[in-house]
Write a protein that holds these residues in place. Structure first.
Motif, PDB file in Angstrom:
ATOM      1  N   LYS A  77      32.402 -10.946 -50.080  1.00  0.00           N
ATOM      2  CA  LYS A  77      31.108 -10.256 -49.954  1.00  0.00           C
ATOM      3  C   LYS A  77      30.027 -11.230 -49.480  1.00  0.00           C
ATOM      4  O   LYS A  77      29.240 -10.913 -48.591  1.00  0.00           O
ATOM      5  CB  LYS A  77      30.717  -9.642 -51.298  1.00  0.00           C
ATOM      6  CG  LYS A  77      29.473  -8.824 -51.248  1.00  0.00           C
ATOM      7  CD  LYS A  77      29.211  -8.144 -52.575  1.00  0.00           C
ATOM      8  CE  LYS A  77      27.959  -7.299 -52.520  1.00  0.00           C
ATOM      9  NZ  LYS A  77      27.682  -6.654 -53.798  1.00  0.00           N
ATOM     10  N   ARG A  78      30.007 -12.428 -50.083  1.00  0.00           N
ATOM     11  CA  ARG A  78      28.984 -13.428 -49.754  1.00  0.00           C
ATOM     12  C   ARG A  78      29.121 -13.897 -48.302  1.00  0.00           C
ATOM     13  O   ARG A  78      28.131 -14.172 -47.631  1.00  0.00           O
ATOM     14  CB  ARG A  78      29.107 -14.625 -50.692  1.00  0.00           C
ATOM     15  CG  ARG A  78      28.059 -15.701 -50.462  1.00  0.00           C
ATOM     16  CD  ARG A  78      28.191 -16.901 -51.402  1.00  0.00           C
ATOM     17  NE  ARG A  78      28.221 -16.499 -52.786  1.00  0.00           N
ATOM     18  CZ  ARG A  78      29.244 -16.709 -53.621  1.00  0.00           C
ATOM     19  NH1 ARG A  78      30.337 -17.314 -53.197  1.00  0.00           N
ATOM     20  NH2 ARG A  78      29.201 -16.325 -54.872  1.00  0.00           N
ATOM     21  N   LYS A 108      33.942 -11.815 -54.577  1.00  0.00           N
ATOM     22  CA  LYS A 108      32.554 -12.304 -54.449  1.00  0.00           C
ATOM     23  C   LYS A 108      32.392 -13.134 -53.180  1.00  0.00           C
ATOM     24  O   LYS A 108      31.391 -13.004 -52.466  1.00  0.00           O
ATOM     25  CB  LYS A 108      32.175 -13.145 -55.665  1.00  0.00           C
ATOM     26  CG  LYS A 108      31.960 -12.353 -56.919  1.00  0.00           C
ATOM     27  CD  LYS A 108      31.633 -13.283 -58.076  1.00  0.00           C
ATOM     28  CE  LYS A 108      31.631 -12.534 -59.387  1.00  0.00           C
ATOM     29  NZ  LYS A 108      31.435 -13.431 -60.543  1.00  0.00           N
ATOM     30  N   ALA A 152      38.566 -11.663 -58.689  1.00  0.00           N
ATOM     31  CA  ALA A 152      37.121 -11.394 -58.775  1.00  0.00           C
ATOM     32  C   ALA A 152      36.335 -12.429 -57.982  1.00  0.00           C
ATOM     33  O   ALA A 152      35.381 -12.084 -57.266  1.00  0.00           O
ATOM     34  CB  ALA A 152      36.678 -11.382 -60.234  1.00  0.00           C
ATOM     35  N   ASP A 153      36.727 -13.702 -58.090  1.00  0.00           N
ATOM     36  CA  ASP A 153      36.032 -14.748 -57.341  1.00  0.00           C
ATOM     37  C   ASP A 153      36.231 -14.590 -55.839  1.00  0.00           C
ATOM     38  O   ASP A 153      35.318 -14.821 -55.048  1.00  0.00           O
ATOM     39  CB  ASP A 153      36.519 -16.124 -57.798  1.00  0.00           C
ATOM     40  CG  ASP A 153      36.104 -16.446 -59.226  1.00  0.00           C
ATOM     41  OD1 ASP A 153      35.203 -15.763 -59.768  1.00  0.00           O
ATOM     42  OD2 ASP A 153      36.691 -17.380 -59.807  1.00  0.00           O
TER      43      ASP A 153
END
Length: 103
Positions: free
Chosen positions: A83-84, A80, A76-77
């Protein structure tokens, strides 16, 4: 005394050689702070997930290390971070390469 100096020089030389060959250092260099931290976690989680829990104490050590690194949240990290930093190909490449490494 000479033996102590020799041992010190030998240790410093060995540590420098190891540090110079550290692929994680190269991957983390110039990366945003969150990407560098994630690269470190990816490598450590890879390492601990491959360790053999040959007894109860070792199993606890592995479990504790994986909990400290938040290995269960790693996917999950990573999603993120991808995406970031979608517009940063260097960061994306480093994250991909870190998934293959182990400390």
């Amino acid at each position: 005394m000479i033996r102590h100096v020799f041992c010190f020089v030998l240790c410093v030389t060995a540590l420098r050689a190891v540090a110079e060959d550290d692929p994680l250092r190269d991957l983390k260099k110039g990366q945003p702070r969150d990407v560098a931290a994630l690269i470190h976690r990816l490598a450590l989680c890879n390492h601990w997930s491959g360790e053999e829990p040959y007894d109860e104490a070792r199993r606890k050590e592995i479990y504790s290390a994986m909990a400290d690194m938040k290995c269960k949240r790693l996917e999950a990290d990573e999603a993120k971070a991808v995406k970031r930093h979608a517009s940063n190909p260097k960061a994306l490449k480093a994250l991909k390469e870190a998934k293959e490494l182990s400390y």
